[in-house]
Design an enzyme around this catalytic site. Sequence first.
Site, PDB file in Angstrom:
ATOM      1  CD  GLN A 198      19.985   9.433 -72.314  1.00  0.00           C
ATOM      2  OE1 GLN A 198      19.075  10.211 -72.092  1.00  0.00           O
ATOM      3  NE2 GLN A 198      19.766   8.238 -72.857  1.00  0.00           N
TER       4      GLN A 198
ATOM      5  CD  GLN B 168      14.173  12.174 -69.962  1.00  0.00           C
ATOM      6  OE1 GLN B 168      14.307  11.366 -69.051  1.00  0.00           O
ATOM      7  NE2 GLN B 168      14.650  11.927 -71.180  1.00  0.00           N
TER       8      GLN B 168
ATOM      9  CG  HIS C 228      13.902   1.348 -77.421  1.00  0.00           C
ATOM     10  ND1 HIS C 228      13.043   1.947 -78.292  1.00  0.00           N
ATOM     11  CD2 HIS C 228      14.335   2.311 -76.576  1.00  0.00           C
ATOM     12  CE1 HIS C 228      12.952   3.236 -77.994  1.00  0.00           C
ATOM     13  NE2 HIS C 228      13.723   3.488 -76.965  1.00  0.00           N
TER      14      HIS C 228
ATOM     15  N   GLY D  27       9.721   4.063 -73.525  1.00  0.00           N
ATOM     16  CA  GLY D  27       8.664   3.365 -74.236  1.00  0.00           C
ATOM     17  C   GLY D  27       8.599   3.725 -75.715  1.00  0.00           C
TER      18      GLY D  27
END
Length: 283
Positions: free
Chosen positions: A155, A62, A38, A32
């Site tokens: 990641q 996390q 994004h 978010g």
Amino acid sequence: MMIIATKISEVREQVRAWKAEGLTVGLVPTMGYLHEGHASLVDRAVAECDRVVASDFVNPTQFAPGEDLESYPRDFEHDCALLEQHGCDMVFYPEVSEMYEQDAATYVEILSDMPKQLCGKTRPTHFRGVCTVVAKLFNIVTPDKAFFGQKDAQQLAIIRRMVRDMSYGIEIVGCPIIREEDGLAKSSRNTYLNAEERQAALVLSKAVRLGQELVKSGERDAQKVVGEMVSLIEGEPLTRIDYVSAVDGITMENVTEITDGTLVAMAVYVGKTRLIDNFIAEV
Ligand code: PAF
């Protein structure tokens, strides 16, 4: 109208209906407080898939104790407006209790050194939390493709490895870093910076550019490239370096020589805010 789903069962039902129609599904996992970075993932997903699901979930597993879980910025209304504007079909916005049973005790964790390098040195449980929640999202949404930003390079590499090791059969699409006009990589955490820190934070993207120029001019000694970047960053008094490293773009292991695909990545505190940036060497 974009569907807002808060329950796992709603997502499953909708995805099942789409799949029954023969439609492909893309997933954009997020925490978010969405920005243009994004939005670029959603745009890519819309371009490549028939239906797009975004998840909007600040994942507690996390964050380590003492990290910014409680203060992590949130604005669901703004997120919905952005997602809808970019053509997202469904946002999955679960409560923590929907994602994690009180006695949940199962994690997905890569046991090689990969999650221990770079960000893993100071955040040893971070990638276990990321893999666990992403695995759960993959199981809930069962997408054909999932879209992740290259800004979180470690990641992205870890997710690719998890998908391979766990035979997920999901295509992972890495998308380029989106920057502010002055170069700062877009991040939800940029909101923590005061005016002075915001200015100081430019040193990250300047270091990226310096590194890229050195590689372009023929420098292949990883220590030299990293050393010059470190000197530049250290010249900015509001910063404190966590790491600047040149690593193999797939295994995340340190390299001595820059080759095509070497990842040069950094994490730098600007005031109390930890920011990351990186580039992939093109040789
Ligand atoms: O990159 C993020 O925002 C998060 O780590 C992710 C992939 C959504 C998992 O919580």
